[in-house]
Structure formats: C-alpha cells, structure tokens
Motif scaffolding. Structure first.
Motif, PDB file in Angstrom:
ATOM      1  N   VAL A  39       0.851  -1.192   0.000  1.00  0.00           N
ATOM      2  CA  VAL A  39       0.000   0.000   0.000  1.00  0.00           C
ATOM      3  C   VAL A  39       0.891   1.248   0.000  1.00  0.00           C
ATOM      4  O   VAL A  39       1.709   1.415   0.914  1.00  0.00           O
ATOM      5  CB  VAL A  39      -0.932   0.012   1.229  1.00  0.00           C
ATOM      6  CG1 VAL A  39      -1.790   1.275   1.228  1.00  0.00           C
ATOM      7  CG2 VAL A  39      -1.808  -1.230   1.251  1.00  0.00           C
ATOM      8  N   TRP A  88       0.721   7.357  -0.349  1.00  0.00           N
ATOM      9  CA  TRP A  88      -0.204   8.374  -0.847  1.00  0.00           C
ATOM     10  C   TRP A  88      -1.650   7.884  -0.946  1.00  0.00           C
ATOM     11  O   TRP A  88      -2.551   8.652  -1.321  1.00  0.00           O
ATOM     12  CB  TRP A  88       0.246   8.873  -2.221  1.00  0.00           C
ATOM     13  CG  TRP A  88       0.537   7.792  -3.248  1.00  0.00           C
ATOM     14  CD1 TRP A  88       1.752   7.327  -3.619  1.00  0.00           C
ATOM     15  CD2 TRP A  88      -0.425   7.059  -4.033  1.00  0.00           C
ATOM     16  NE1 TRP A  88       1.642   6.355  -4.587  1.00  0.00           N
ATOM     17  CE2 TRP A  88       0.306   6.162  -4.857  1.00  0.00           C
ATOM     18  CE3 TRP A  88      -1.809   7.045  -4.114  1.00  0.00           C
ATOM     19  CZ2 TRP A  88      -0.315   5.287  -5.754  1.00  0.00           C
ATOM     20  CZ3 TRP A  88      -2.430   6.176  -5.009  1.00  0.00           C
ATOM     21  CH2 TRP A  88      -1.695   5.306  -5.814  1.00  0.00           C
ATOM     22  N   TYR A  89      -1.891   6.630  -0.586  1.00  0.00           N
ATOM     23  CA  TYR A  89      -3.229   6.060  -0.769  1.00  0.00           C
ATOM     24  C   TYR A  89      -4.251   6.690   0.181  1.00  0.00           C
ATOM     25  O   TYR A  89      -5.434   6.791  -0.138  1.00  0.00           O
ATOM     26  CB  TYR A  89      -3.170   4.547  -0.576  1.00  0.00           C
ATOM     27  CG  TYR A  89      -4.453   3.829  -0.952  1.00  0.00           C
ATOM     28  CD1 TYR A  89      -5.007   3.984  -2.220  1.00  0.00           C
ATOM     29  CD2 TYR A  89      -5.117   3.015  -0.034  1.00  0.00           C
ATOM     30  CE1 TYR A  89      -6.193   3.340  -2.563  1.00  0.00           C
ATOM     31  CE2 TYR A  89      -6.291   2.356  -0.371  1.00  0.00           C
ATOM     32  CZ  TYR A  89      -6.827   2.526  -1.644  1.00  0.00           C
ATOM     33  OH  TYR A  89      -7.994   1.889  -1.980  1.00  0.00           O
ATOM     34  N   THR A  90      -3.801   7.114   1.331  1.00  0.00           N
ATOM     35  CA  THR A  90      -4.715   7.740   2.293  1.00  0.00           C
ATOM     36  C   THR A  90      -4.507   9.248   2.305  1.00  0.00           C
ATOM     37  O   THR A  90      -3.432   9.756   1.948  1.00  0.00           O
ATOM     38  CB  THR A  90      -4.468   7.197   3.706  1.00  0.00           C
ATOM     39  OG1 THR A  90      -3.135   7.533   4.108  1.00  0.00           O
ATOM     40  CG2 THR A  90      -4.653   5.689   3.746  1.00  0.00           C
ATOM     41  N   LEU A  91      -5.536   9.978   2.713  1.00  0.00           N
ATOM     42  CA  LEU A  91      -5.445  11.437   2.771  1.00  0.00           C
ATOM     43  C   LEU A  91      -4.359  11.887   3.727  1.00  0.00           C
ATOM     44  O   LEU A  91      -3.582  12.799   3.429  1.00  0.00           O
ATOM     45  CB  LEU A  91      -6.801  12.017   3.200  1.00  0.00           C
ATOM     46  CG  LEU A  91      -6.858  13.542   3.374  1.00  0.00           C
ATOM     47  CD1 LEU A  91      -6.526  14.243   2.067  1.00  0.00           C
ATOM     48  CD2 LEU A  91      -8.237  13.969   3.885  1.00  0.00           C
ATOM     49  N   SER A  92      -4.288  11.217   4.899  1.00  0.00           N
ATOM     50  CA  SER A  92      -3.256  11.598   5.872  1.00  0.00           C
ATOM     51  C   SER A  92      -1.857  11.344   5.315  1.00  0.00           C
ATOM     52  O   SER A  92      -0.931  12.121   5.544  1.00  0.00           O
ATOM     53  CB  SER A  92      -3.462  10.817   7.180  1.00  0.00           C
ATOM     54  OG  SER A  92      -3.388   9.412   6.943  1.00  0.00           O
ATOM     55  N   GLY A  93      -1.726  10.233   4.572  1.00  0.00           N
ATOM     56  CA  GLY A  93      -0.421   9.933   3.966  1.00  0.00           C
ATOM     57  C   GLY A  93      -0.023  10.971   2.920  1.00  0.00           C
ATOM     58  O   GLY A  93       1.144  11.363   2.835  1.00  0.00           O
ATOM     59  N   ARG A  94      -0.990  11.411   2.143  1.00  0.00           N
ATOM     60  CA  ARG A  94      -0.695  12.437   1.135  1.00  0.00           C
ATOM     61  C   ARG A  94      -0.328  13.765   1.793  1.00  0.00           C
ATOM     62  O   ARG A  94       0.610  14.445   1.379  1.00  0.00           O
ATOM     63  CB  ARG A  94      -1.886  12.617   0.189  1.00  0.00           C
ATOM     64  CG  ARG A  94      -2.155  11.415  -0.689  1.00  0.00           C
ATOM     65  CD  ARG A  94      -3.117  11.737  -1.824  1.00  0.00           C
ATOM     66  NE  ARG A  94      -4.446  12.121  -1.359  1.00  0.00           N
ATOM     67  CZ  ARG A  94      -5.414  11.268  -1.046  1.00  0.00           C
ATOM     68  NH1 ARG A  94      -5.179   9.951  -1.114  1.00  0.00           N
ATOM     69  NH2 ARG A  94      -6.610  11.693  -0.648  1.00  0.00           N
ATOM     70  N   ASN A  95      -1.084  14.122   2.829  1.00  0.00           N
ATOM     71  CA  ASN A  95      -0.829  15.404   3.490  1.00  0.00           C
ATOM     72  C   ASN A  95       0.527  15.448   4.186  1.00  0.00           C
ATOM     73  O   ASN A  95       1.195  16.486   4.206  1.00  0.00           O
ATOM     74  CB  ASN A  95      -1.940  15.694   4.507  1.00  0.00           C
ATOM     75  CG  ASN A  95      -3.251  16.044   3.834  1.00  0.00           C
ATOM     76  OD1 ASN A  95      -3.275  16.451   2.672  1.00  0.00           O
ATOM     77  ND2 ASN A  95      -4.359  15.887   4.555  1.00  0.00           N
ATOM     78  N   ASP A 154      -6.403  -1.930  -5.167  1.00  0.00           N
ATOM     79  CA  ASP A 154      -6.845  -2.460  -3.871  1.00  0.00           C
ATOM     80  C   ASP A 154      -7.924  -3.502  -4.152  1.00  0.00           C
ATOM     81  O   ASP A 154      -9.127  -3.196  -4.225  1.00  0.00           O
ATOM     82  CB  ASP A 154      -7.396  -1.328  -3.007  1.00  0.00           C
ATOM     83  CG  ASP A 154      -7.737  -1.799  -1.598  1.00  0.00           C
ATOM     84  OD1 ASP A 154      -7.777  -3.034  -1.378  1.00  0.00           O
ATOM     85  OD2 ASP A 154      -7.962  -0.937  -0.732  1.00  0.00           O
ATOM     86  N   GLU A 160     -10.834  -3.954  -1.517  1.00  0.00           N
ATOM     87  CA  GLU A 160     -11.929  -2.999  -1.597  1.00  0.00           C
ATOM     88  C   GLU A 160     -12.510  -2.909  -3.009  1.00  0.00           C
ATOM     89  O   GLU A 160     -13.534  -2.253  -3.227  1.00  0.00           O
ATOM     90  CB  GLU A 160     -11.434  -1.605  -1.174  1.00  0.00           C
ATOM     91  CG  GLU A 160     -10.973  -1.522   0.278  1.00  0.00           C
ATOM     92  CD  GLU A 160     -12.142  -1.630   1.243  1.00  0.00           C
ATOM     93  OE1 GLU A 160     -13.272  -1.244   0.852  1.00  0.00           O
ATOM     94  OE2 GLU A 160     -11.935  -2.107   2.369  1.00  0.00           O
ATOM     95  N   LYS A 164     -11.056  -1.448  -5.550  1.00  0.00           N
ATOM     96  CA  LYS A 164     -10.815  -0.082  -6.027  1.00  0.00           C
ATOM     97  C   LYS A 164      -9.444   0.039  -6.697  1.00  0.00           C
ATOM     98  O   LYS A 164      -8.540  -0.768  -6.446  1.00  0.00           O
ATOM     99  CB  LYS A 164     -10.911   0.914  -4.870  1.00  0.00           C
ATOM    100  CG  LYS A 164     -12.289   1.028  -4.254  1.00  0.00           C
ATOM    101  CD  LYS A 164     -12.282   2.036  -3.113  1.00  0.00           C
ATOM    102  CE  LYS A 164     -13.671   2.167  -2.498  1.00  0.00           C
ATOM    103  NZ  LYS A 164     -13.672   3.144  -1.385  1.00  0.00           N
TER     104      LYS A 164
END
Length: 356
Positions: free
Chosen positions: A21, A24-31, A126, A129, A131
C-alpha cells in the motif's frame, strides 16, 4: 518437512505479487508526505466500470490523476499570473517590455501550454476494496527548475534563429528568411507560457528570473524583421521580347505574374533590388511544311537570361534557351506558340534560383 517448504514457498510467492500500500493512498499519507507547499499533486480513485479490468481502470485513473495535477497548476496560472504581471508593469522598465511582448502574440491570458515532463504518476490496485487509485506528483522546486530550463532553451532557440535570419537577409535570401521567421514567431507564445508558470509556482519569480529584458529585445528584433520581410523580395526585371519585329510584352508580364506569387515587389533599379533579372528574347522564322493542302509554319524563339544576386554581387545564372513553335495559320501565330513553350522554362529557372 516437505509441507513446511511448500508453505514457505507459498508465502514467498504471495509476498512477490502482493502490492504494498503506497503512502499516498490515504489522505493523511498524502498530506504528511506530499504537503501542498512543496508538491503539486493529483489523486484519483474509482472502481472498475462496466466490466473494465483492473489494469484498464488503472490506465484511466492514471490519466485522470495527471489531468488533476496539471489542472492545479493551470488554476494557479489563471488566478495569480495577471495580478503579478500588473505589479511588474507598474514598476516600469522591463515589466513594460514584457507587456509589450505579450501584446504582439496570440497567447490567451488564461491559457498556457502545460507540458510537465517530470510529472510522476503511480497507481495502486486495492483488490480487497475492489478499487483502483492513481497519484500524480511533482516537487514544486523540480517544476521551477524544469520550467526555467525550458524558458532559457526557448529564448536561446529564438535568439539563434534570429541570428540565422539576419544572415540570410544579408545574403539576399529573403524567401528562406521569411519561412524561418514564420516558425520562430509561435515560440514567443511558448515563452509566455513558461513565464506564466514560473510566476504562478515560484514565489521568488522576478523580472530577472523571467528573463524579461532578453525576451523584450528578441520580440523587438522579430517585430522589425516582420516589417522588413513583409513585402517579400525586391526584384528588378528587365525583359525585352520581339515577335517578328513587334514588341511582345506578354513575356515580361507573365514572368512578373509568376514572381508575384512569391510576394515579390518590382523595383525600377538594380540598386534597389535583391535580385536583378535580365531577359532578352527574339523570334525567327524557320520554315513551312505543306502536306495535303495544309501548311504548318515554324518559328524559333531564342532567349538569353541572367540572374544576379545583388546582396553579394554574384551572377548566379546565365544561359540561353531556344524553343520551336508551330501553327497552321501563319508565322506570327507560330511565334506566339514558341513564346508559349519557352515562358514556363524561363519562369522555372528564375524560381529555382531565387528560392534557394
């Protein structure tokens, strides 16, 4: 023991094919890993549509993520460029020159040529999911360096191109010079685009980093060349044609008509010309043949031609041509036919050397 080995091998196989994974897959990871003050990013996520495979969905989302990242830059250009340009112009000096440069190009104030060659795009499937996601990103500092290099390259290309055009004009090759200039003018739109990207993404962009002074100088040179080349080439044509003792102006008029297609302007003195062309043509009776009560009259048309390049003082062509004309009516019509045969050969020679 054999079962243990098979179990270990199966775990190894899964590890090889399982996709980790990405951060950048999650918003927190990107931020946290790609903050907006350091990166331009684009993120897209979706499920495969209408029987679409995961791989095809990934291709679609990669394109979408790329478009989103580029769109962010585009929006910054549209929202921030004009105000900064206005502040540069209020300072006067080179800022005014930059405005002058843009006013002579066709580029839209809100549209730039967005080619982000170092934009990185990654995808992730993913399957749990169901996705697929894609993420496009580039460091702002990398984008600034890339844009600055492209701006410098474009300005260098324009400058060297204008130098070559000056040399062509000095050698009397205005037709080729005009062709080269037509290819250079659109580069100012590309220069404008790169300057606008820099203004939008680089908080330290100024007149010096945008190379406004050089851009203004090059635009002024190009504008002057456009004016100088607007009327094409200047040609002095001295054409004398005799048709069995009678003046035959059609030859000279036909040659002028053909040269007019090149945008030529005809002058009255060789000193005013880029090219000086002298044509002397005469016709002479040859003979007549009568067969079965019908007579065919034959006439030869002889023409000499010289072509001088006035910029270098060179005589680049000198020759004599001869064509035979025939007609059943009389010698005059036979001479007219002879001129009809020789005229395209004369114009072909002239075009060949003037276009070089």
């Amino acid at each position: 023991m054999r079962n243990v080995l098979l179990f270990i091998l199966s775990l190894s196989s899964f590890a090889c094919f399982a996709q980790e994974v990405p951060v950048w897959y999650t918003l927190s990871g990107r931020n946290s890993n790609f903050p907006a003050n350091s990166y331009v990013t684009g993120f897209s996520i979706d499920k495969p549509q209408n029987g679409e495979s995961y791989e095809k969905a990934a291709e679609r989302l990669v394109r979408s993520a790329r478009v989103k990242a580029v769109s962010i830059i585009q929006v910054k250009v549209e929202n921030e460029t004009e105000d900064k340009l206005a502040s540069f112009q209020q300072k006067g000096g080179n800022g005014a020159g930059m405005a002058q440069t843009r006013s002579t190009t066709s580029v839209s104030k809100s549209s730039v040529n967005m080619e982000i060659s170092n934009l990185k795009v990654e995808s992730y499937i993913d399957r749990t999911e169901g996705k697929v996601a894609a993420f496009a990103y580039i460091k702002i500092n990398d984008l600034i360096r890339q844009t600055d290099r492209k701006l410098t390259s474009l300005l260098s290309k324009v400058e060297s191109g204008l130098d070559e055009i000056d040399e062509l004009i000095a050698n009397g090759e205005k037709i080729e010079a005009k062709k080269r200039l037509e290819k250079i003018i659109p580069l100012f739109d590309e220069i404008d685009s790169q300057q606008r990207i820099l203004i939008a993404v680089d908080p330290y962009a100024d007149e010096e980093s945008l190379q406004m002074s050089l851009c203004k100088t090059l635009q002024q040179r190009a504008s002057k060349l456009q004016i100088d080349l607007k009327n094409g080439i200047n040609i002095y044509l001295n054409c004398k044609a005799d048709m069995l003792g009678t003046n035959y102006p059609t030859l000279g008029n036909t040659i002028k008509g053909d040269l007019s297609k090149l945008g030529a302007t005809f002058v009255t003195s060789p000193d005013q010309a880029d090219w000086a062309i002298v044509v002397n043509a005469n016709s002479r009776q040859y003979n007549a043949h009568t067969i079965g009560g019908y007579t065919t009259y034959f006439v030869y048309v002889d023409a000499s031609i010289t072509i001088d390049k006035m910029a270098t003082g060179q005589r680049i062509y000198e020759d004599a041509l001869s064509e035979k004309g025939g007609h059943t009516k009389n010698y005059t019509e036979a001479a007219r036919d002879g001129y009809k045969q020789i005229t395209p050969k004369l114009t072909a020679v002239i075009n060949q050397y003037i276009k070089q």
